[in-house]
Design a protein around this motif. Structure first.
Motif, PDB file in Angstrom:
ATOM      1  N   UNK A  42      -5.724   5.033  -8.255  1.00 37.72           N
ATOM      2  CA  UNK A  42      -6.487   4.938  -7.022  1.00 37.72           C
ATOM      3  C   UNK A  42      -7.378   3.810  -7.111  1.00 37.72           C
ATOM      4  N   UNK A  43      -7.330   2.743  -6.100  1.00 34.91           N
ATOM      5  CA  UNK A  43      -8.250   1.877  -5.950  1.00 34.91           C
ATOM      6  C   UNK A  43      -9.170   1.926  -4.695  1.00 34.91           C
ATOM      7  N   UNK A  44     -10.504   1.966  -5.030  1.00 37.19           N
ATOM      8  CA  UNK A  44     -11.510   2.159  -4.224  1.00 37.19           C
ATOM      9  C   UNK A  44     -12.173   0.861  -3.817  1.00 37.19           C
ATOM     10  N   UNK A  79     -16.743   3.990   1.260  1.00 37.96           N
ATOM     11  CA  UNK A  79     -15.709   3.148   1.733  1.00 37.96           C
ATOM     12  C   UNK A  79     -14.222   3.893   1.460  1.00 37.96           C
ATOM     13  N   UNK A  80     -13.377   2.933   1.828  1.00 39.67           N
ATOM     14  CA  UNK A  80     -11.979   3.611   1.667  1.00 39.67           C
ATOM     15  C   UNK A  80     -11.424   4.046   0.324  1.00 39.67           C
ATOM     16  N   UNK A  81     -10.478   4.758   0.274  1.00 40.04           N
ATOM     17  CA  UNK A  81     -10.069   5.197  -1.050  1.00 40.04           C
ATOM     18  C   UNK A  81      -8.499   5.321  -0.976  1.00 40.04           C
ATOM     19  N   UNK A  82      -7.914   4.752  -1.879  1.00 40.65           N
ATOM     20  CA  UNK A  82      -6.308   4.985  -2.044  1.00 40.65           C
ATOM     21  C   UNK A  82      -5.718   3.821  -2.805  1.00 40.65           C
ATOM     22  N   UNK A  83      -4.440   3.698  -2.902  1.00 41.55           N
ATOM     23  CA  UNK A  83      -3.766   2.580  -3.690  1.00 41.55           C
ATOM     24  C   UNK A  83      -3.512   1.242  -2.961  1.00 41.55           C
ATOM     25  N   UNK A  84      -3.834   0.175  -3.656  1.00 44.56           N
ATOM     26  CA  UNK A  84      -3.423  -1.091  -3.006  1.00 44.56           C
ATOM     27  C   UNK A  84      -2.114  -1.233  -2.591  1.00 44.56           C
ATOM     28  N   UNK A  85      -1.614  -1.649  -1.374  1.00 42.70           N
ATOM     29  CA  UNK A  85      -0.370  -1.536  -1.123  1.00 42.70           C
ATOM     30  C   UNK A  85       0.027  -0.304  -0.306  1.00 42.70           C
ATOM     31  N   UNK A  86      -0.586   0.562  -0.358  1.00 37.00           N
ATOM     32  CA  UNK A  86      -0.111   1.901   0.489  1.00 37.00           C
ATOM     33  C   UNK A  86       0.445   1.547   1.638  1.00 37.00           C
ATOM     34  N   UNK A  87       1.611   2.339   2.200  1.00 37.69           N
ATOM     35  CA  UNK A  87       2.253   1.939   3.180  1.00 37.69           C
ATOM     36  C   UNK A  87       1.705   2.567   4.277  1.00 37.69           C
ATOM     37  N   UNK A  88       0.831   3.607   4.191  1.00 41.33           N
ATOM     38  CA  UNK A  88       0.181   4.444   5.318  1.00 41.33           C
ATOM     39  C   UNK A  88      -1.560   4.095   5.133  1.00 41.33           C
ATOM     40  N   UNK A 134      -5.421  16.858   3.982  1.00 41.67           N
ATOM     41  CA  UNK A 134      -4.570  16.858   2.924  1.00 41.67           C
ATOM     42  C   UNK A 134      -3.384  17.835   3.156  1.00 41.67           C
ATOM     43  N   UNK A 135      -3.650  18.974   3.636  1.00 47.18           N
ATOM     44  CA  UNK A 135      -2.665  20.048   3.741  1.00 47.18           C
ATOM     45  C   UNK A 135      -1.800  19.460   4.916  1.00 47.18           C
ATOM     46  N   UNK A 136      -2.323  19.079   6.016  1.00 46.31           N
ATOM     47  CA  UNK A 136      -1.078  18.461   6.894  1.00 46.31           C
ATOM     48  C   UNK A 136      -0.173  17.401   6.418  1.00 46.31           C
ATOM     49  N   UNK A 147       4.100  17.520   5.906  1.00 44.49           N
ATOM     50  CA  UNK A 147       5.269  16.736   6.178  1.00 44.49           C
ATOM     51  C   UNK A 147       5.666  15.718   5.015  1.00 44.49           C
ATOM     52  N   UNK A 148       5.459  15.918   3.892  1.00 38.42           N
ATOM     53  CA  UNK A 148       6.116  15.172   2.728  1.00 38.42           C
ATOM     54  C   UNK A 148       5.470  13.946   2.279  1.00 38.42           C
ATOM     55  N   UNK A 149       4.132  13.926   2.751  1.00 38.50           N
ATOM     56  CA  UNK A 149       3.064  12.745   2.551  1.00 38.50           C
ATOM     57  C   UNK A 149       2.333  13.129   1.242  1.00 38.50           C
ATOM     58  N   UNK A 150       2.411  12.447  -0.041  1.00 36.65           N
ATOM     59  CA  UNK A 150       1.224  12.925  -1.048  1.00 36.65           C
ATOM     60  C   UNK A 150       0.271  12.193  -0.459  1.00 36.65           C
ATOM     61  N   UNK A 151      -1.138  12.881  -0.590  1.00 36.81           N
ATOM     62  CA  UNK A 151      -2.241  12.274  -0.197  1.00 36.81           C
ATOM     63  C   UNK A 151      -2.796  11.280  -1.120  1.00 36.81           C
ATOM     64  N   UNK A 152      -2.363  11.333  -2.123  1.00 39.38           N
ATOM     65  CA  UNK A 152      -2.817   9.960  -3.063  1.00 39.38           C
ATOM     66  C   UNK A 152      -2.139   8.849  -2.785  1.00 39.38           C
ATOM     67  N   UNK A 153      -0.870   8.980  -2.140  1.00 39.95           N
ATOM     68  CA  UNK A 153      -0.323   7.642  -1.815  1.00 39.95           C
ATOM     69  C   UNK A 153      -1.002   6.830  -0.579  1.00 39.95           C
ATOM     70  N   UNK A 154      -1.861   7.679   0.143  1.00 39.65           N
ATOM     71  CA  UNK A 154      -2.285   7.173   1.511  1.00 39.65           C
ATOM     72  C   UNK A 154      -3.559   6.581   1.194  1.00 39.65           C
ATOM     73  N   UNK A 155      -3.904   5.362   1.947  1.00 40.36           N
ATOM     74  CA  UNK A 155      -5.189   4.932   1.857  1.00 40.36           C
ATOM     75  C   UNK A 155      -5.990   5.105   2.940  1.00 40.36           C
TER      76      UNK A 155
END
Length: 203
Positions: A3-5, A35-44, A71-73, A77-85
């Motif tokens: 995870x990149x912050x 500030x934002x949190x999530x992986x660099x290059x996140x598609x969402x 996170x529940x929502x 729908x099949x989205x892992x929260x850790x994959x989203x910025x």
């Protein structure tokens, strides 16, 4: 997944960082910048309004009740929260005291504009395929104009960077809906919008 912050904004060194930003007055009462949190290059990329009280104390976005629901929502729908910025249009918690409680205060136009350079830098740094805005404040911060969610959901939107934008309701709207029927309808709408964003990001 690592995870990149974002703590500073590359390319904006003269402006400092959200942690040292004094472009509006929200920093005076906030515990810290969030500030934002999530992986660099996140598609969402998910953009909310502003940190809440829990986020202000933790220094992380979407960790309070709205974040738990979000996170529940996403998982539904099949989205892992850790994959989203995940980030917010405004990086400091604004509030009014009600007794001993810090009650969230919706950011004004001045705060949204003051914080917009940090949001734009996050978009540039992450490079998402799709931006999902949660609520009208986030939508205005991304699009630069005030749009109603109902109208925005019926249009093909793109951020100034050319990135497709999916507008939906913020999780707080689900939590505050007075009737179960309304909660259920909002939940179906948000789930539908998340699915649409996921499909668009896969193209």
């Amino acid at each position: 997944m690592q995870v990149h912050v974002l703590h500073t904004a590359p390319g904006l060194r003269d402006e400092g960082s959200p942690a040292t930003c004094r472009r509006c007055t929200l920093w005076r009462e906030a515990t810290q910048a969030v500030t934002g949190e999530g992986p660099r290059g996140a598609r969402l990329m998910l953009v909310g309004e502003a940190p809440g009280s829990e986020e202000d104390r933790a220094g992380r976005p979407f960790v309070g009740p709205s974040g738990i629901l979000l996170h529940e929502l996403l998982r539904e729908v099949g989205i892992e929260p850790a994959s989203v910025f995940m980030t917010n249009a405004v990086k400091h918690f604004g509030y009014q005291m009600r007794g001993r409680r810090r009650m969230h205060k919706t950011p004004g136009q001045r705060e949204i504009e003051a914080c917009n350079l940090w949001l734009r830098q996050e978009i540039e740094d992450i490079g998402p395929k799709v931006i999902i805005t949660l609520g009208t404040t986030a939508l205005k911060a991304i699009m630069g104009e005030r749009l109603a969610i109902v109208a925005a959901r019926e249009r093909a939107l793109a951020a100034p960077e050319g990135i497709p934008v999916i507008a939906t309701y913020q999780p707080l709207a689900l939590l505050r809906a007075p009737a179960q029927e309304e909660k259920d309808a909002l939940r179906r709408t948000v789930l539908s919008d998340l699915k649409r964003a996921l499909s668009l990001a896969a193209m």
